[in-house]
Enzyme design. Structure first.
Site, PDB file in Angstrom:
ATOM      1  N   HIS A  36       0.828  -1.224   0.000  1.00 34.52           N
ATOM      2  CA  HIS A  36       0.000   0.000   0.000  1.00 34.52           C
ATOM      3  C   HIS A  36       0.850   1.256   0.000  1.00 34.52           C
ATOM      4  CE1 HIS A  36       0.105   0.988   4.378  1.00 34.52           C
ATOM      5  NE2 HIS A  36       0.074  -0.309   4.584  1.00 34.52           N
ATOM      6  N   ASP A  57       6.110   0.713   6.577  1.00 37.17           N
ATOM      7  CA  ASP A  57       4.639   0.571   6.467  1.00 37.17           C
ATOM      8  C   ASP A  57       4.100   1.674   5.563  1.00 37.17           C
ATOM      9  OD1 ASP A  57       2.051  -0.252   6.841  1.00 37.17           O
ATOM     10  OD2 ASP A  57       1.899   0.483   8.904  1.00 37.17           O
ATOM     11  N   GLU A 112      -4.951   2.087   2.715  1.00 35.95           N
ATOM     12  CA  GLU A 112      -5.023   0.934   3.605  1.00 35.95           C
ATOM     13  C   GLU A 112      -5.192   1.371   5.051  1.00 35.95           C
ATOM     14  OE1 GLU A 112      -3.731  -2.200   6.382  1.00 35.95           O
ATOM     15  OE2 GLU A 112      -2.847  -0.237   6.128  1.00 35.95           O
ATOM     16  N   GLU A 113      -4.486   2.441   5.425  1.00 42.35           N
ATOM     17  CA  GLU A 113      -4.385   2.774   6.852  1.00 42.35           C
ATOM     18  C   GLU A 113      -5.672   3.270   7.472  1.00 42.35           C
ATOM     19  OE1 GLU A 113      -2.161   1.783   8.554  1.00 42.35           O
ATOM     20  OE2 GLU A 113      -0.224   1.797   7.552  1.00 42.35           O
ATOM     21  N   ASP A 163       2.940  -6.438   3.558  1.00 43.74           N
ATOM     22  CA  ASP A 163       2.615  -5.317   4.451  1.00 43.74           C
ATOM     23  C   ASP A 163       2.985  -5.641   5.888  1.00 43.74           C
ATOM     24  OD1 ASP A 163       1.666  -2.965   5.482  1.00 43.74           O
ATOM     25  OD2 ASP A 163      -0.443  -3.573   5.454  1.00 43.74           O
ATOM     26  N   HIS A 195       3.670   2.901  12.788  1.00 46.20           N
ATOM     27  CA  HIS A 195       2.770   4.055  12.954  1.00 46.20           C
ATOM     28  C   HIS A 195       3.389   5.173  13.786  1.00 46.20           C
ATOM     29  CE1 HIS A 195      -1.156   1.586  12.028  1.00 46.20           C
ATOM     30  NE2 HIS A 195      -0.208   1.412  11.116  1.00 46.20           N
TER      31      HIS A 195
END
Lengths: 487, 487
Positions: A305, A317, A351-352, A379, A450
């Site tokens: 992604h 990520d 995606e997030e 991912d 994140h």
């Protein structure tokens, strides 16, 4: 990456079995023309797979791609100018590789981070006219506090049961802190996905639960392993029938501080979170086809992604996942190979915080689902890969064993039956498309996940190349399988 | 803690010799009445030292003290209300232990942090109308940028030689980034002090060097080991004859990002640093005497520094040092022991950005220097202690061997000849006062040092107690030595 509990549990169990499985795998002779499944892959295909593997391990193309996405473009939150720049960049790169490129339009949520500060303004033992800084970030989809912030007493609970036990009387008007600890020992033993799944429900559902009891804001202890005063963002999911209250994540250290002080007396916090939810905006999945020579209508998706959270630069990520997917196309072209089926590289959007990319694709391509031979997604960072997760019928395993034998030389020989191999491809796998992903070392992944520290330096170039090898070999093998596997 | 190159080198060398030294120490019989030095400590003293050691290892008093300083008072930068609160708190605690307490006044610098933000506003590949955030902090004593910030091109150098090679033409008007890497492998092998000493000169002298060549601001790569997007502050020392330009520290990740982008093209940064230097302010060293029964005029100082940097809560630097010093007095009182000489607990003010406490004390007590039998300081965190650094004549070592034999049971039997055992006591050791400090595990210390992550959770209670045992036993032994050691 989002929580996918059962798949993660399966993956993690598999990681626990590494030594056993590798030991068993040693007994299999790595013959160039394996005898047990002679009809599955042609001798030429097997030879090409080995060429691709070796080329992947030597290539720096994937690393240069993730470096550009992370360093030159930067954070790529859905709806941002950087996300659009990344769409244009990947599309241009795939065109330069000779792929047929489409931008498939979708509508995405557009949430933007604002100011995010907090301080304890009352606590036992404090020096007069001082405050104590609290390090935190807003969670995705969070509503704002008033611009000048809000001030309220903090109540600390470990979990939903403790919150419910307090009840409305003790929660209304307060800031709730869910002090649920990410299990670092579990993560250290390669069960990071399980540790994540346990803790992340407070991130997704905490604000709803606290809001229903009248809380004025909801904070969680950051979901992650490291303790370097680093907040971890991620998506909050308000339930439609619950009041929306501001939702944030404090660092592990700040959670410890507040929990210690609350035991001693009243703790009041001033909290400022000013994110905004703007109108939904148009964006794109980037889709690049390397057309199949024999069955061009049959598609193998290879994907990661393109959007990322906004605190770091989205290297692990999921710049890494996009980069290894691009590498698959790059290497096949570079070696002048031609797959029998179409290899479709996809850089997913959103995606997030919404999964709009995956959902829209499955919807738009519903009529061609039967032609989706397989879908692969990377991912889980860029850690050393141990093998392949496959979400197919269990009896299909024998079809993948020749791939595992080839990947054995770079330590990726494990075949693990998984339920949910990736978030973006989950709308497809739900419709019956077989799914695949590399099994990746995730022991340190949630230290950076994140956070502002998801940056390029967290990627070891050789390990990224190992992932590219798994993805490229698996995709090309599936594209050239001589007959469909059971599905 | 400040850089003290030679002492640190000596300490680090010693740490490298742990296995050898411990092996050698095993040969010494831990007899209660050691034969080689019968006249140094009375049998009663030796018995009391063992009681103190055992009591220290079981006590949570030191941990409760550092918890209060860190959690309830918080950051204690010199001149702050929290620093004053800490003075009052420690004075009251020492009084409660039955010590004779004095607040000895001194004048201290009063620097306060302001806003500190930065962003890259031009760099190769950037999406239009975006910037890329740079995480940084101001260095102590830094002057401010204009309130609205300044914008300039960034030049990256590794060291002073590279800066000089660029010369005024290429530096004037620019922001200089010193991208000198803290040597993490050195730190991992317990030579963290050496790694620190190598890198910290850019923190202390970088702004002066860059300012002399006409730079508009000076940034360093943070001096420390961890890479979690965490800036490390610390003191900048402008030379009197150099222009003062704003001085900051970016994180390791941001240094990597800028260094990578500068290789590709022009990089411009917008930088806002708004610290202020206020007029010097009055503050205090806290001094508590446990009077000696036989030689009350002879003093053994047991100390740590009460001020801390302002980003974290000063748990390992140096709440821990103050706490173990307080513990020495607590345990001696609790066991109803009476030292022969006076044990003087000192919580120093202003170690981090001026050393006013140490300097003022040495000045105010100059006439009594001959009565300062020894000075001990703990300022290297709270990691497991391996023994004692002693800054005396080498031949004094035999006087300390009975102490090492007692500390052997908690793994602290190494005796290491050091040059500079502590910053605050350095004005005393320069005047000939013998100095002592615990040898502490510093492999992880510089991951947190001078950062927001210097918080209570970084202290392992049992390791803090082990440090308290070293400090208490050493102080009481020196107080009860039957004859002065060579000095």
């Amino acid at each position: 990456m989002k929580p996918i509990t059962k798949a993660r549990m399966a993956i993690q169990f598999c990681l626990g079995m590494v030594l056993v499985s590798i030991a068993a795998a040693q007994e299999i002779s790595p013959s160039p023309t394996p005898t047990p499944t002679p009809a599955l892959y042609s001798p030429q295909t097997l030879s090409e797979l080995k060429q691709l593997q070796q080329a992947a391990l030597k290539s720096d193309y994937a690393y240069r791609q993730v470096a550009h996405l992370s360093n030159n473009i930067g954070p790529r939150l859905t709806g941002s100018a950087q996300a659009q720049k990344a769409v244009d960049y990947v599309a241009a790169e795939l065109k330069a590789l000779g792929l047929e490129v489409q931008l498939e339009k979708l509508m995405v949520p557009h949430w933007v981070r604002g100011e995010e500060t907090a301080a304890l303004v009352e606590f036992p033992g404090m020096a007069e006219n001082t405050t104590q800084k609290i390090v935190l970030c807003a969670l995705g989809s969070s509503v704002a506090t008033p611009a000048e912030g809000l001030t309220a007493e903090v109540v600390v609970v470990r979990d939903f049961d403790e919150l419910e036990a307090l009840g409305k009387d003790k929660v209304a008007g307060k800031i709730v802190l869910f002090n649920y600890h990410f299990d670092k020992q579990m993560a250290a033993q390669s069960r990071a996905g399980d540790a994540y799944s346990q803790a992340v429900k407070y991130r997704s559902d905490g604000a709803t639960a606290a809001g229903r009891l009248g809380a004025v804001a909801s904070l969680i202890r950051s979901v992650g392993g490291a303790e370097f005063r680093l907040p971890h963002t991620g998506q909050n999911d308000y339930k439609p029938d619950a009041p929306k209250i501001p939702a944030g994540a404090v660092t592990a250290e700040d959670a410890d501080l507040i929990a210690a002080l609350v035991l001693q007396g009243t703790v009041r916090m001033h909290l400022v979170l000013t994110p905004q939810t703007l109108p939904d905006a148009p964006s794109f999945n980037v889709i690049g086809d390397l057309k199949g020579a024999e069955h061009p209508e049959q598609v193998i998706i290879v994907s990661g992604h393109l959007d990322s959270w906004d605190l770091g630069t989205g290297a692990i990520d999921d710049g890494a996942g996009v980069a290894v997917s691009m590498e698959a196309a790059n290497l096949i072209q570079k070696l002048h190979l031609r797959p029998k089926r179409t290899i479709r590289v996809i850089a997913w959007m959103n995606e997030e915080n919404g999964l709009a990319g995956g959902k829209t694709y499955a919807n738009d391509h519903e009529k061609e689902i039967a032609n989706h031979f397989a879908a692969m997604e990377t991912d889980g960072g860029a850690g050393h890969p141990l093998g392949i997760n496959y979400a197919t019928k269990p009896e299909a395993k024998t079809f993948f064993e020749p791939i595992a034998r080839i990947l054995q030389s770079s330590g990726a020989s494990i075949l693990n039956l998984a339920e949910h191999p990736g978030a973006d491809i989950s709308p497809l796998t739900k419709l019956g498309v077989p799914g695949f992903s590399p099994i990746q070392d995730n022991r340190y992944y949630f230290n950076y996940h994140h956070t502002a520290a998801d940056t390029l330096d967290k990627i070891v170039p050789q390990e990224l190349a190992e992932n590219a090898a798994v993805v490229t070999v698996t995709a090309y093998a599936l594209a050239n399988l001589e007959k469909p596997f059971p599905r």
